[in-house]
Structure formats: C-alpha cells, structure tokens
Scaffold this motif. Structure first.
Motif, PDB file in Angstrom:
ATOM      1  N   ARG A 113      37.981   3.301  30.305  1.00  0.00           N
ATOM      2  CA  ARG A 113      38.659   4.533  30.743  1.00  0.00           C
ATOM      3  C   ARG A 113      40.096   4.705  30.241  1.00  0.00           C
ATOM      4  O   ARG A 113      40.738   5.698  30.574  1.00  0.00           O
ATOM      5  CB  ARG A 113      38.640   4.668  32.274  1.00  0.00           C
ATOM      6  N   ASP A 123      34.482   6.825  27.016  1.00  0.00           N
ATOM      7  CA  ASP A 123      34.955   5.743  26.146  1.00  0.00           C
ATOM      8  C   ASP A 123      34.611   6.025  24.687  1.00  0.00           C
ATOM      9  O   ASP A 123      35.385   5.705  23.779  1.00  0.00           O
ATOM     10  CB  ASP A 123      34.318   4.410  26.558  1.00  0.00           C
ATOM     11  N   SER A 181      39.869   0.424  34.653  1.00  0.00           N
ATOM     12  CA  SER A 181      38.438   0.325  34.376  1.00  0.00           C
ATOM     13  C   SER A 181      37.615   0.482  35.647  1.00  0.00           C
ATOM     14  O   SER A 181      38.088   0.229  36.757  1.00  0.00           O
ATOM     15  CB  SER A 181      38.115  -1.008  33.711  1.00  0.00           C
ATOM     16  N   GLY A 195      43.667   7.682  32.565  1.00  0.00           N
ATOM     17  CA  GLY A 195      43.683   7.544  31.118  1.00  0.00           C
ATOM     18  C   GLY A 195      44.972   8.096  30.531  1.00  0.00           C
ATOM     19  O   GLY A 195      45.951   8.346  31.236  1.00  0.00           O
ATOM     20  N   VAL A 215      36.972  14.178  31.154  1.00  0.00           N
ATOM     21  CA  VAL A 215      37.925  13.446  31.995  1.00  0.00           C
ATOM     22  C   VAL A 215      39.000  14.391  32.500  1.00  0.00           C
ATOM     23  O   VAL A 215      39.438  14.304  33.654  1.00  0.00           O
ATOM     24  CB  VAL A 215      38.558  12.274  31.211  1.00  0.00           C
TER      25      VAL A 215
END
Length: 560
Positions: A175, A236, A201, A217, A226
C-alpha cells in the motif's frame, strides 16, 4: 562468546525437572501457548526483549534523526564485524495511530521471508521506547542511482515483482510502494533491492485478498481507486507501473506542481510516451507499463501476469543471474547431504541463515534464484525436482524425501531461509562466532546449555510436539545429561560421521514516509500547470472502474 559455554560454568541440568516435564506431557502433545495458526520457524527466530538495546548493540553511525526517534548503523557487542540498522521510536512523541502502524510493521515483517524484503532481527522495549534491529540497507533508495539503463530497470522491476508476488500470495498488500521505499542493500553496483516500510501494509487472515478502504499511501504512486477509498491488492500493481515508468524515464507519469491537476491525471490515467526521453526505450517496455497503468483494476496485470511479460523475458533472463558452475556444484552436493543432519543442527542452521549478512550468503542467494524459476520467492516441489534431477541420480521418491527434509516448516515449499540453511556449509566450515550466536538464541534462559524447556520456549508458536523436542535434544546430547552444551552443539558442525540422523517428518506441521513526492531534478514533463481549467479537472469523485461510484461493481458486491 561467554566463557560459560566453553568451561561449563553454567549450572548442571535439573534432572528431576526434565523428568517431570516429560512425564506430564505425552509424546504427541503440542507445545503450550499455541495460536490457532502456527508460525514458521523463521518468524520465531525474531526475539522480542524487555530490556535496554544498548546492552547488546552499539551505535557506530547515526544515519538519520527525527522528532520521533532516529536510525543508526549499529553492531552487536559480541559480534562487531556485522552491521545492522537500529531504528528507535520514542513512544511519548508519536500518536496512537503511529504506534499501531509500528506494531503492524513488526507483525508483518516477522512473517516475511524473501530475499528482496528487508529482514527484522530483534525488537526491544525499554523506558517508553521501541527499538527495531533491522537488516542494514545503506546503498540508498531508487532515487540515488538515477538514471537507469533499460536492462537495470528490468532487473529492479523483476525483483520487485518477485517480492510483491510473495506478499500477495501470503495475504499482504504493501500500500505504499514508491522509490523511497525500495532500498539497495549496500553501495555495491550489484546490490539487490529491498522493499522496506510495512507500516501501512494490510495483512489478511487468509491469502484471499479483500477490499480495503483506508486512504493511505503517497500521491504520486497512488492508484485511482485508493484516492476514492475502495481498492484491492491491484493498487500495488499500479504502483509498480509508476515505478517502472520512473526507472525507464527518470520522470513521473502524472506529476504536476498543482495537486488538483496531478489528481486529475491519475484519475484519467493520463500519461504519455511522446517525450524525447522515451525515444531510446523499447516498445516492449512501454507495453509493460501500458498493462499496469490501467484504470480498471480487473484488467490491470496481476503480479504473476506481469512476470511473464515479454519485456522481462528479454531483459531479466535467469541465465544472466546464475552463480558460477563451481558454486552450483557445491550447493547441489550440500543439498544432497543436508537430509542426514541432526534436527537440532537444522534448527541452528536456520537461525544462522536468518542472521546472515549479504556478504556471507551472496552466492547462495544466486543459487536460490536459479531454483526459484517462478520468481515468487519460494521453491515448489516441481521447481526443486527440475533443478536437482540433473545433478544427481536420485529417484523421484528420493528427491521428494530430500525436498521434505529441507522443508522443515512442512508447508509444501522451500522458503528462502530454509534453502540458505540447507546450503550454508557449501561455502566451507562455518565460523565459530556464527555458531555461538545461534547457540545463544536457542539458549533462551542464558544458562550455557540448551534444554528441552529452551526449545519449548523457542518453538512455542509452532506445531512442534514434545516428541520432536525430546528427539532433538537426545540426538545431540552425547553425554546423556539431558541438555546440550556448547561443545556438543559445536561438535554437530565439526563432525562428519557422528551426526547422521534422519529428521522426523513431523518436525513442524506446518519508517513510514508521510510526505508527498519530492520532485526530481528537471521534473517537468513540459506541460503547463494551467493546461486544464478547474471546471475540466477530474476529481476523486469520478466514476471509474472498480471505484467508489462504479454501480456495476457495487451491485456485484451486494449479490456476492
């Protein structure tokens, strides 16, 4: 090394205590304190202490300072020839959420066993501070070696994909993949990369990866989904596309000085190969990126599909990464002999392998890479069979037995540390200091002997049984005192004839960077900040495939 190990200054074993323990526990009883899902041996090698880290380690160079703590190069007081990264966090200066991230990172790193993922060795808690002893990665992040050739870009991308495939296969989504979180292990031109910073993560209870909603992130490598707060592990893979773009061009695909315009470009998936710096780059490389920077996460390549792309087949060839023939031969010979080692020696070899530095295992790591033909960080039984069958005359059943003897976690695959442990002695006799370090880790009460109670404590989170432990101690306890002294422990590594013993098949059942991207030198892609009017910009509330406002996706979720 302490004199007590050599001179027998530790107390004699308590025979009554050992006898009572054995009587009270049946041969198949599992060690108490078992969680529902057992850990691997490698996760329990990591030790957590409630003591001052400076009793064991000395700082040699401060690498970075901050308001919450610092990172320093350090070495063990008993083994000063090996360096680690000591990361300190002052708990009074961080938020509850940061502490949660720290605990999350420790939990995840304990479970990771991959050559391209940073290794956590020990954790110390003392006076409202937490200290993490990590593998030292002092070669700089991906920024420090710009620009990259296309071949170098493919190598970094191939290794990164191996780490991501491994993570996703084990229910973990990073992430926050970005240039800053991929480090070179040392300053060598051939240094491997290591993925770091698992504070953001997410670990799922099973390998089936679910939907996530946390907005975490860093913007420049963040997937459109996201930004909307509803995404999967495919976020990812978007980040891999961004990283590959930057490796090949030294530019960011969506960069703009204005955050709104940068978000607009991400949401539109608006990037281009039309700049002059893309002219020398192959069409295969551009095609690879085109399959990762895809708006629809269902169309975006997964890690295994990306690994099979023609660009990597041409630029990331296995034969280019092979060790020398002499190393390959010694590794094969050692693998064939490994199955006859004592159980306790195998356990010790895994401890030594886990604590080994890059310099100590660099050729063995290359050998692992050759066995791991799928490039996913583990060796399957079929991969092992293909790699070993031309190096010996063993039958399929004998190769299977050999595979099982290396797979001490009994999970149907050879993990990275298991392979390194099985091949360590291919490089010659192990140094006594490394053997002593393993002895210290197994001697959990620091008496100078390894007892059944020590092994029970060490393997408390695994599926080891009392029968396993009794067998392990008895086979190495040559003077039959009920415990293993350091001399007996050392003898396992020095004798060729007295240590033949088939291991029981049941040995086991089984710094977050929060700031946005800092522009590179000459970051501009030539476009104007004012290329879009505010009315034309796409925001995070846009309707995108797999996004928050994708009605079709939401209906499918409800029906499921």
């Amino acid at each position: 090394m302490e004199d007590k190990r050599r001179n027998g200054h530790s107390p004699q074993p308590n025979k009554t205590k050992c006898s009572n323990t054995a009587t009270a526990t049946t041969a198949t009883t599992k060690v108490k304190g078992r969680p529902k899902q057992s850990s691997t041996i490698h996760s329990v090698i990591l030790k957590e202490h409630n003591l001052d880290v400076y009793q064991k380690y000395t700082e040699t160079e401060v690498l970075g300072n901050g308001s919450m703590g610092h990172v320093a190069k350090s070495s063990g007081k008993e083994s000063s020839d090996k360096s680690y990264a000591l990361k300190s966090i002052i708990l009074d200066r961080v938020s509850t959420s940061f502490i949660d991230e720290l605990k999350n990172e420790i939990h995840i790193l304990k479970a990771m066993d991959h050559p391209n993922i940073v290794k956590l060795h020990e954790v110390f808690s003392h006076k409202k501070q937490i200290y993490m002893i990590l593998e030292l990665c002092d070669g700089g992040d991906l920024y420090t070696r710009l620009p990259y050739t296309e071949k170098d870009s493919a190598y970094v991308t191939g290794k990164l994909l191996s780490a991501i495939k491994y993570m996703h296969d084990h229910g973990i989504v990073h992430r926050d993949l970005k240039f800053e979180n991929i480090m070179f292990e040392n300053k060598s031109s051939t240094a491997e990369i290591k993925v770091i910073d698992f504070g953001l993560s997410k670990k799922f209870a099973t390998s089936r990866l679910g939907i996530m909603r946390e907005g975490v992130g860093t913007l420049y490598s963040m997937a459109p989904q996201v930004l909307q707060g509803i995404y999967t592990s495919q976020a990812d893979m978007w980040s891999v596309g961004v990283i590959a773009f930057m490796l090949l061009s030294s530019h960011r695909p969506f960069y703009n000085k204005k955050r709104k315009i940068m978000i607009d470009r991400i949401m539109r998936c608006d990037y281009t190969f039309k700049k002059d710096y893309w002219k020398p780059i192959s069409d295969d490389a551009k095609d690879f990126i085109d399959h990762l920077l895809v708006l629809d996460p269902k169309v975006r390549y997964v890690a295994s599909k990306a690994q099979k792309h023609k660009w990597l087949h041409k630029q990331f060839k296995m034969e280019d990464r092979a060790p020398t023939e002499s190393v390959t031969g010694r590794v094969a010979d050692n693998l064939l002999m490994y199955k006859d080692n004592l159980s306790l020696k195998k356990l010790a070899l895994n401890v030594i392998a886990h604590r080994s530095s890059t310099a100590e295992i660099i050729n063995l790591r290359k050998a692992f890479d050759q066995f791991d033909s799928g490039n996913d960080g583990v060796i399957s039984s079929e991969e092992f069979k293909v790699a070993i069958q031309d190096k010996c005359s063993y039958s399929s059943d004998e190769i299977k037995e050999l595979f099982n003897s290396i797979d001490i976690n009994n999970n149907g695959q050879i993990m990275y540390t298991e392979f390194i442990a099985a091949t360590l002695e291919a490089q010659g006799q192990l140094d006594e200091a490394r053997i002593a370090e393993a002895f210290d880790r197994l001697d959990t009460d620091d008496t100078g002997f390894i007892s059944k109670e020590n092994i029970m404590e060490f393997l408390s989170d695994t599926d080891a049984t009392m029968k396993d432990i009794e067998h392990m101690i008895q086979a190495a306890d040559t003077d039959h005192c009920g415990q293993v002294s350091f001399d007996e422990f050392l003898a396992m590594f020095r004798s060729d004839n007295e240590n033949k013993n088939i291991t029981p098949s049941y040995l086991l059942s089984s710094l977050k960077a929060s700031s946005d991207f800092d522009p590179l030198n000459s970051p501009s892609d030539g476009s104007s900040d004012d290329a879009h009017s505010s009315d034309d910009l796409v925001g995070i509330d846009a309707v995108i495939p797999g996004g928050k406002y994708d009605i079709t996706e939401r209906k499918q979720e409800e029906e499921a």
